[in-house]
Enzyme design. Structure first.
Site, PDB file in Angstrom:
ATOM      1  N   GLU A  84       0.820  -1.212   0.000  1.00  0.00           N
ATOM      2  CA  GLU A  84       0.000   0.000   0.000  1.00  0.00           C
ATOM      3  C   GLU A  84       0.858   1.268   0.000  1.00  0.00           C
ATOM      4  OE1 GLU A  84      -3.628   2.255   2.422  1.00  0.00           O
ATOM      5  OE2 GLU A  84      -2.551   0.616   3.379  1.00  0.00           O
ATOM      6  N   LYS A  89      -2.725  -2.070  -2.856  1.00  0.00           N
ATOM      7  CA  LYS A  89      -3.763  -1.170  -2.340  1.00  0.00           C
ATOM      8  C   LYS A  89      -3.337   0.252  -2.677  1.00  0.00           C
ATOM      9  CE  LYS A  89      -6.553   0.049   1.675  1.00  0.00           C
ATOM     10  NZ  LYS A  89      -7.099  -0.394   2.984  1.00  0.00           N
TER      11      LYS A  89
END
Length: 300
Positions: free
Chosen positions: A182, A219
């Site tokens: 992420e 992500k």
């Protein structure tokens, strides 16, 4: 990932091919007071960190045990470490999620952000990561999540963030878990679109260097240019690309996500928008169900 069990095979298929989204229930020490305040639990309701985490566990348990929190629309849920170690109705939370809800359990593993440098924040060191990963495997966790932040279109900062994410990602994959990588791009960045173009190139370079059997998920902030991350979603090493809400309202996040057909949601604040500790169960479940439905429809 390492040798898969039948459960891991089923969970991998669910994350790779299922219709729905991943719920993010992983607020940690720094973000917990804000999350609780939005939920109507003010700081005078708890006297220390243990009591604070007790309050956030009550909030999470109410979400997880709600009627609409199930596999119809939710693929996975990302947990904070203390939530992984907690129980719901006498059952450890990871087992409760999978056995009762059909929802795949993930674990947030980062320890927060380092100070900003080169318009980015890498992750703080994680010296105890191997021990945490071992505990996660034993607890029935399927994958992990770790967050960095990019504030601007600075190639040095972006490469530092992505390089660190993939070094740690390999460590996680070697432990038999699926890493969700992420590198968030700040939605308020004046150079958001330019940063996202640099980020895509940096991620592609790292993906192309991975062994064929090393799988990751990504992500990412919903991109300014719709469809920007389609190439990443199609990459052989990528199981799924999920989107963070990044401070957008639920409606704004869902509207932007719906323009990106290869991304699904992994929302935190947008999932809990409008929920309050004082709500009746009927009102609470209706509000959460509405949020879940909006996020699901934007993800399919």
């Amino acid at each position: 990932m390492a040798q898969e069990t039948s459960t891991q095979t089923a969970q991998l298929d669910r994350i790779a091919n299922g219709k729905g989204f991943i719920a993010a229930l992983d607020q940690s020490g720094g973000s917990t007071p804000k999350a609780l305040a939005l939920y109507g639990v003010t700081e005078d309701a708890y006297g220390n960190d243990d009591e604070m985490f007790g309050e956030i566990q009550k909030m999470r348990a109410r979400i997880i045990t709600a009627p609409d929190f199930n596999s119809d629309k939710i693929l996975g849920a990302i947990l904070f470490e203390k939530t992984m170690d907690a129980v719901i109705d006498g059952t450890p939370v990871p087992a409760y999620l999978w056995d009762n809800c059909g929802v795949v359990p993930f674990l947030k593993v980062d320890k927060g952000l380092a100070d900003e440098a080169d318009d980015a924040q890498t992750m703080k060191p994680m010296p105890d990561l191997d021990a945490l990963l071992s505990r996660a495997v034993k607890a029935g966790i399927f994958g992990t999540k770790m967050r960095s932040v990019i504030k601007g279109a600075n190639a040095t900062g972006i490469n530092n963030v992505v390089g660190q994410q993939f070094i740690v990602g390999r460590q996680i994959a070697a432990a038999g878990l699926l890493p969700i990588i992420e590198p968030e791009v700040d939605i308020n960045s004046a150079t958001k679109a330019e940063a996202e173009a640099l980020l895509k190139d940096a991620i592609l370079a790292e993906l192309n260097a991975l062994p064929a059997d090393t799988k990751v998920a990504l992500k990412l902030t919903i991109p300014t240019e719709a469809g920007l991350y389609d190439d990443l979603a199609a990459h052989a090493n990528v199981v799924r690309v999920v989107a963070l809400s990044g401070g957008y309202t639920t409606d704004d996040a869902c509207e932007k996500l719906a323009k990106n057909s290869t991304m699904i949601a992994s929302f935190s604040r947008a999932l809990t928008e409008g929920l309050n500790v004082a709500m009746s169960d009927d009102d609470y479940n209706a509000a959460l169900g509405s949020n879940i439905d909006k996020i699901y429809r934007a993800s399919i």
